[in-house]
Design an enzyme around this catalytic site. Structure first.
Site, PDB file in Angstrom:
ATOM      1  N   GLU A  84       2.942 -40.721 -10.840  1.00  0.00           N
ATOM      2  CA  GLU A  84       3.616 -39.740 -11.701  1.00  0.00           C
ATOM      3  C   GLU A  84       5.143 -39.853 -11.660  1.00  0.00           C
ATOM      4  O   GLU A  84       5.844 -38.880 -11.958  1.00  0.00           O
ATOM      5  CB  GLU A  84       3.185 -38.324 -11.313  1.00  0.00           C
ATOM      6  CG  GLU A  84       1.712 -38.065 -11.606  1.00  0.00           C
ATOM      7  CD  GLU A  84       1.393 -36.583 -11.573  1.00  0.00           C
ATOM      8  OE1 GLU A  84       1.119 -36.014 -12.652  1.00  0.00           O
ATOM      9  OE2 GLU A  84       1.422 -36.001 -10.477  1.00  0.00           O
ATOM     10  N   HIS A 103       8.217 -32.285  -7.929  1.00  0.00           N
ATOM     11  CA  HIS A 103       6.924 -32.074  -8.585  1.00  0.00           C
ATOM     12  C   HIS A 103       5.914 -31.672  -7.514  1.00  0.00           C
ATOM     13  O   HIS A 103       5.824 -32.324  -6.466  1.00  0.00           O
ATOM     14  CB  HIS A 103       6.457 -33.331  -9.300  1.00  0.00           C
ATOM     15  CG  HIS A 103       5.027 -33.226  -9.750  1.00  0.00           C
ATOM     16  ND1 HIS A 103       4.629 -32.285 -10.685  1.00  0.00           N
ATOM     17  CD2 HIS A 103       3.894 -33.873  -9.366  1.00  0.00           C
ATOM     18  CE1 HIS A 103       3.320 -32.391 -10.853  1.00  0.00           C
ATOM     19  NE2 HIS A 103       2.845 -33.342 -10.066  1.00  0.00           N
ATOM     20  N   HIS A 105       2.018 -29.224  -6.497  1.00  0.00           N
ATOM     21  CA  HIS A 105       0.769 -28.585  -6.905  1.00  0.00           C
ATOM     22  C   HIS A 105       0.569 -27.300  -6.097  1.00  0.00           C
ATOM     23  O   HIS A 105      -0.553 -26.977  -5.722  1.00  0.00           O
ATOM     24  CB  HIS A 105      -0.426 -29.517  -6.677  1.00  0.00           C
ATOM     25  CG  HIS A 105      -0.242 -30.912  -7.184  1.00  0.00           C
ATOM     26  ND1 HIS A 105      -0.723 -32.025  -6.530  1.00  0.00           N
ATOM     27  CD2 HIS A 105       0.385 -31.380  -8.302  1.00  0.00           C
ATOM     28  CE1 HIS A 105      -0.407 -33.123  -7.206  1.00  0.00           C
ATOM     29  NE2 HIS A 105       0.272 -32.759  -8.283  1.00  0.00           N
ATOM     30  N   HIS A 173      -2.664 -28.189 -13.200  1.00  0.00           N
ATOM     31  CA  HIS A 173      -2.067 -29.280 -12.419  1.00  0.00           C
ATOM     32  C   HIS A 173      -1.036 -28.775 -11.402  1.00  0.00           C
ATOM     33  O   HIS A 173      -1.256 -28.884 -10.211  1.00  0.00           O
ATOM     34  CB  HIS A 173      -1.437 -30.279 -13.408  1.00  0.00           C
ATOM     35  CG  HIS A 173      -0.792 -31.461 -12.783  1.00  0.00           C
ATOM     36  ND1 HIS A 173      -0.369 -32.543 -13.526  1.00  0.00           N
ATOM     37  CD2 HIS A 173      -0.465 -31.751 -11.509  1.00  0.00           C
ATOM     38  CE1 HIS A 173       0.173 -33.445 -12.713  1.00  0.00           C
ATOM     39  NE2 HIS A 173       0.127 -32.981 -11.487  1.00  0.00           N
TER      40      HIS A 173
HETATM   41 MN    MN Z   1       0.864 -34.066  -9.870  1.00  0.00          MN
END
Ligand code: MN
Length: 247
Positions: A84, A103, A105, A173
């Site tokens: 990603e 980033h 989760h 996500h």
């Molecule tokens: Mn991710």
């Protein structure tokens, strides 16, 4: 001389700060085995630094890789990298004000990306989210996927949804936060997660009264003046933990 041979190395301090940021995000349960943080290259703003494919809690200085504007590793292309990484490259392209990207989760954030209940500032510490919390739905961008931002086109779609905001939720996500530096983006990631948990508590009790936009803007400005206080504590704790783990 090849182009990559002319690449100026990033400042050692920046690399070390990025390593500690990885540890801090792990210590605060923003990331687990997954998730990542990057920083714009201090000598070449078209490039950025991020770990190779590794759990953030295990990242050391030798794992930090330089990526070009399209998220290609500048050296050692045989290594494995985060699938990603286009989240980072496409945001840096569109947001010259952004110097660092997280980033994650983090579980408390997930319900707010999966329902019509917007994430809103429940207290002053997370006031920056009063600027808006857009939700990216990958299904609208690309139909049925494995939910990951695996291509430059998906990274670009995410960056478009983020627009000029500090945070974008990703349906089913996680979330991506941006900042003007590593301490600010780490602060934003930690307090977005705390806000989500507190907002969920408040929603169980009744109808929350959120910070008004003007309150949020004033509180966010005040928080930005105290980033160093938080960063120094978190970094010291992360360094002490690393030292303890090596002993
Ligand atoms: Mn991710």
């Amino acid at each position: 001389m090849t182009k990559s041979a002319r690449l100026l190395p990033a400042a050692r301090d920046l690399v070390n700060t990025l390593v500690i940021a990885n540890r801090i995000l792990f210590d605060h349960d923003v990331v687990d085995a997954f998730g990542h943080i990057s920083v714009r290259h201090d000598k070449d703003p078209a490039k950025f630094l991020m770990s190779r494919h590794l759990a953030p809690g295990l990242v050391t200085a030798k794992d930090i890789v330089t990526f070009d504007r399209d998220a290609n590793a500048v050296a050692d292309p045989a290594q494995r990298y985060y699938s990603e990484r286009f989240i980072h490259s496409e945001i840096y392209k569109r947001r010259p004000d952004v110097v660092a990207v997280v980033h994650c989760h983090a579980p408390p954030l997930i319900p707010f990306g999966a329902t019509r209940t917007p994430l809103q500032p429940i207290y002053h510490m997370s006031a920056y989210i009063g600027a808006g919390t857009p939700v990216f739905d990958i299904r609208e961008a690309a139909g049925m996927t494995d939910m990951l931002i695996r291509t430059p086109a998906l990274g670009a779609a995410l960056a478009e949804t983020l627009a000029d905001k500090p945070l974008v939720l990703m349906r089913g996500h996680g979330a991506t936060m941006v900042g003007a530096g590593i301490p600010q983006v780490v602060y934003r990631a930690i307090y977005a997660k705390l806000n989500a948990a507190l907002q969920m508590d408040a929603l169980k009790l009744g109808t929350p009264i959120y910070l008004a936009p003007e309150e949020a803007a004033k509180a966010a400005a005040a928080n930005d003046r105290s980033l160093e206080r938080a960063w120094n504590l978190w970094a010291r704790a992360a360094r002490a933990k690393r030292k303890g783990a090596r002993a």
